[in-house]
Write a protein that holds these residues in place. Structure first.
Motif, mmCIF file in Angstrom:
data_model
loop_
_atom_site.group_PDB
_atom_site.id
_atom_site.type_symbol
_atom_site.label_atom_id
_atom_site.label_comp_id
_atom_site.label_asym_id
_atom_site.label_seq_id
_atom_site.Cartn_x
_atom_site.Cartn_y
_atom_site.Cartn_z
ATOM 1 N N ARG A 111 0.921 -1.078 -0.023
ATOM 2 C CA ARG A 111 -0.163 0.046 -0.176
ATOM 3 C C ARG A 111 0.871 1.425 0.078
ATOM 4 O O ARG A 111 1.980 1.197 0.090
ATOM 5 C CB ARG A 111 -0.960 0.126 1.316
ATOM 6 N N CYS A 139 -8.843 2.186 5.577
ATOM 7 C CA CYS A 139 -8.297 3.338 4.572
ATOM 8 C C CYS A 139 -7.781 2.898 3.295
ATOM 9 O O CYS A 139 -7.239 1.734 3.230
ATOM 10 C CB CYS A 139 -7.186 4.302 5.363
ATOM 11 N N ARG A 140 -8.039 3.600 2.256
ATOM 12 C CA ARG A 140 -7.533 3.498 0.939
ATOM 13 C C ARG A 140 -6.648 4.344 0.174
ATOM 14 O O ARG A 140 -7.124 5.559 -0.170
ATOM 15 C CB ARG A 140 -8.702 2.880 -0.036
ATOM 16 N N HIS A 141 -5.227 4.263 0.464
ATOM 17 C CA HIS A 141 -4.246 5.303 -0.186
ATOM 18 C C HIS A 141 -4.778 6.573 0.295
ATOM 19 O O HIS A 141 -4.433 7.705 -0.368
ATOM 20 C CB HIS A 141 -4.295 5.014 -1.596
ATOM 21 N N THR A 142 -5.347 6.689 1.428
ATOM 22 C CA THR A 142 -5.415 8.180 2.232
ATOM 23 C C THR A 142 -4.791 8.081 3.423
ATOM 24 O O THR A 142 -4.572 6.944 4.201
ATOM 25 C CB THR A 142 -6.885 8.436 2.244
ATOM 26 N N HIS A 149 -11.079 5.578 10.778
ATOM 27 C CA HIS A 149 -10.187 4.161 10.501
ATOM 28 C C HIS A 149 -9.909 3.651 11.671
ATOM 29 O O HIS A 149 -9.563 2.294 11.566
ATOM 30 C CB HIS A 149 -9.127 4.665 9.643
#
Length: 603
Positions: A491, A527-530, A536
């Motif tokens: 990630r 969380c997704r690339h943030t 979270h």
């Protein structure tokens, strides 16, 4: 091979001679790039002239010689790509030219010619380095074909040599020492930094590394890492390694070892990078600002004290007792002690004492012989023998039974043990590191742990602080966890928001660093690339729950030490009965029965 066809129309003006167009010059340069400089050595002047004329017409630059001395002078003063040499030169043998040009820095390829072919001559020529062997009479097509093949091979050799020199220059310019081994574990390559740091020399190349390290004055801890990476096929990183050699000052290095694989994932060898960080390590040590020490992370005063104590422990062989709450990193401290000491090249064996019952733990530690008990179908060596000359880490030592305490005490006193079902004793050289999250002093007072064993283990005690006592390290731990999970999960989480970090700073962390790691891992799932935000994190961290009130003990209860201990354990575990039972070393059923008997209720 490139075929260039040019259709040219030349226009002549007046009496002026036609001038070749620009593309004629380009074509000439392209052709010349594929041409070569060739020497013909033959005592027959007619044959020399014919071969030279054919090669010249083909665009090559030629020179001729009638004897070996003239040929040797020419190749020493000029650079030739190819040499045609007759085997018989009056009273001389043309094969001698092969050995005469070998010391030259720019060796030309040699094609031997003969009108009296024999298998013995051909074998000698090829064995001594000849590129080809032609039989007279030589047809024009055969001659040109051999020239093209030889010049192509020569260009390939030159390109290969240029690439090798370029790669060697690049490797010699880096700060890290680079060491590689082949599939047979022979030393394949080293750069200049590796020669300076590790003591390798060019004469060591192509020799087995096991033989080479026997001549070194150090324990070759780095080579152990390289061989482990090769044998297990994994990338290994050693963040800190103390290198002690008799012929130089103590040096601190970092290691990174990786296996070399081909397109079919077959292991062809391994490569290791060694970086000298002695100056940085000394600077951080003097400033007491080391953010990391082996796999330990922390820059607080308490962690700096632990780092210094570990370094001091590396110089002795004393038994170490590591104490602290669960999740504070006791196993990492044991690894650091092992890696910092002289036993790093030997195994570090870990045993979780609480995970095994008495019979299995005894077999696990000491081993057994076949038939010692039901299921013992073969002999088995124990962890003590596996850790010979290395380190044995006994985790949760406070949970072993009285019988095992006696047997462990005997080993610590005599360094000898007997396998289960065997009368013969064995002697091993093992350093013991023990760890527990319990108060062994109180267990000794309660007659649940042997006092003599306690003092045998507590030669040096290293107490780890809970995370709530050094919260200034939380930010550094968060960065470490994010970098670790980014690498593990593939990630690119950039960091953490101020709100989420504030929530992590407020929390008391009863589970210590392990709980913090689980919280960051939980955030990675959501969380997704943030950046990690408050949403979270686990729900328990969004808002701190109010402290639970416990029932104050009466004066009568205060007189009962067992009830007071149970109430204290319940309070520390926030009335989690399972945790309290584990903390007191009681089984769940016994603990619940004592709660009913002592009339202990949360309300």
């Amino acid at each position: 091979k490139v075929l260039i066809v040019l259709k040219v129309k030349v226009k002549t003006l007046g009496d002026e001679s036609p001038r070749p167009p620009l593309f004629f010059n380009i074509f000439f340069l392209l052709c010349r790039h594929t041409m070569g400089k060739i020497l013909i050595v033959d005592d027959d002047p007619g044959l020399r002239t014919v071969i030279a004329r054919l090669l010249t017409e083909a665009g090559h630059e030629t020179a001729t010689a009638a004897d070996l001395q003239t040929a040797k002078t020419l190749v020493e003063t000029s650079v030739f790509n190819l040499v045609y040499c007759d085997v018989r030169l009056r009273n001389e043998c043309g094969l001698e030219l092969l050995s005469q040009i070998q010391p030259l820095p720019n060796q030309p390829l040699i094609i031997m010619m003969t009108g009296y072919p024999s298998l013995d001559t051909a074998q000698k020529a090829l064995r001594n380095g000849a590129f080809d062997y032609l039989v007279k009479p030589i047809l024009e097509d055969d001659l040109l074909r051999s020239v093209n093949r030889a010049l192509s091979a020569k260009r390939f050799q030159e390109e290969k040599e240029h690439l090798r020199l370029h790669l060697e220059a690049v490797l010699n310019s880096v700060e890290e020492g680079l060491i590689s081994v082949s599939q047979s574990l022979s030393l394949m390559s080293i750069n200049r930094t590796a020669e300076r740091l590790c003591g390798f020399r060019q004469e060591h190349l192509n020799r087995p590394v096991i033989e080479i390290i026997n001549f070194f004055s150090c324990q070759a801890k780095c080579i152990t890492t390289l061989l482990k990476s090769f044998n297990e096929g994994i990338t290994l990183s050693v963040p800190r390694l103390v290198c002690r050699r008799q012929d130089m000052e103590e040096m601190v290095v970092t290691l990174m070892a990786s296996p070399l694989r081909d397109g079919q994932e077959q292991t062809l060898g391994a490569v290791m990078a060694v970086k000298d960080v002695t100056r940085l390590d000394r600077l951080e040590k003097n400033l007491q600002q080391r953010p990391r020490f082996h796999r330990l992370v922390g820059q607080s005063t308490s962690m700096q004290n632990i780092y210094r104590l570990i370094e001091n422990l590396a110089e002795v062989e004393s038994t170490v007792l590591i104490t602290g709450e669960s999740g504070t990193g006791k196993e990492l401290v044991a690894e650091a002690i092992h890696r910092e000491g002289d036993r790093v090249a030997q195994p570090l064996i870990k045993v979780n004492c609480v995970a095994l019952n008495e019979t299995l733990l005894e077999s696990e530690l000491f081993g057994h012989v076949r038939g010692a008990f039901t299921g013992a179908i073969r002999d088995r060596i124990g962890r003590f023998q596996e850790a010979h000359r290395g380190t044995l880490f006994l985790d949760e030592i406070g949970d072993i039974s009285p019988t095992m305490q006696v047997k462990l005490l005997r080993f610590l006193q005599e360094k000898r043990f007997e396998r289960v079902g065997e009368n013969r004793s064995h002697e091993v050289d093992v350093r013991i590191i023990a760890a527990t999250n319990k108060n062994l002093h109180e267990l000794v007072a309660q007659h649940r742990f042997r006092e003599d064993l306690y003092y045998r283990l507590k030669v040096i005690e290293l107490q780890l602080p809970p995370l709530r006592n050094h919260k200034e390290d939380i930010s550094l731990l968060i960065e470490h966890c994010i970098a670790d999970f980014n690498l593990r999960f593939g990630r690119t989480v950039p960091g953490i928001t101020p709100a989420a970090q504030a929530a992590l700073m407020r929390h008391d962390w009863p589970g210590n660093i392990r709980e913090l790691q689980h919280a960051i891992e939980h955030a990675f799932v959501l969380c997704r690339h943030t950046a990690i935000d408050l949403d979270h994190l686990p729900a328990t961290l969004h808002q701190e729950p109010p402290p639970m009130e416990t029932k104050k003990p009466t004066s009568e209860e205060a007189m009962d030490p067992e009830k007071a201990a149970i109430l204290q354990a319940l309070s520390e575990s926030k009335w989690n009965r399972d945790k309290a039972a584990h903390q007191l070393g009681m089984s769940r059923s016994t603990f619940y029965r004592r709660l009913r008997q002592l009339a202990i209720d949360r309300t």
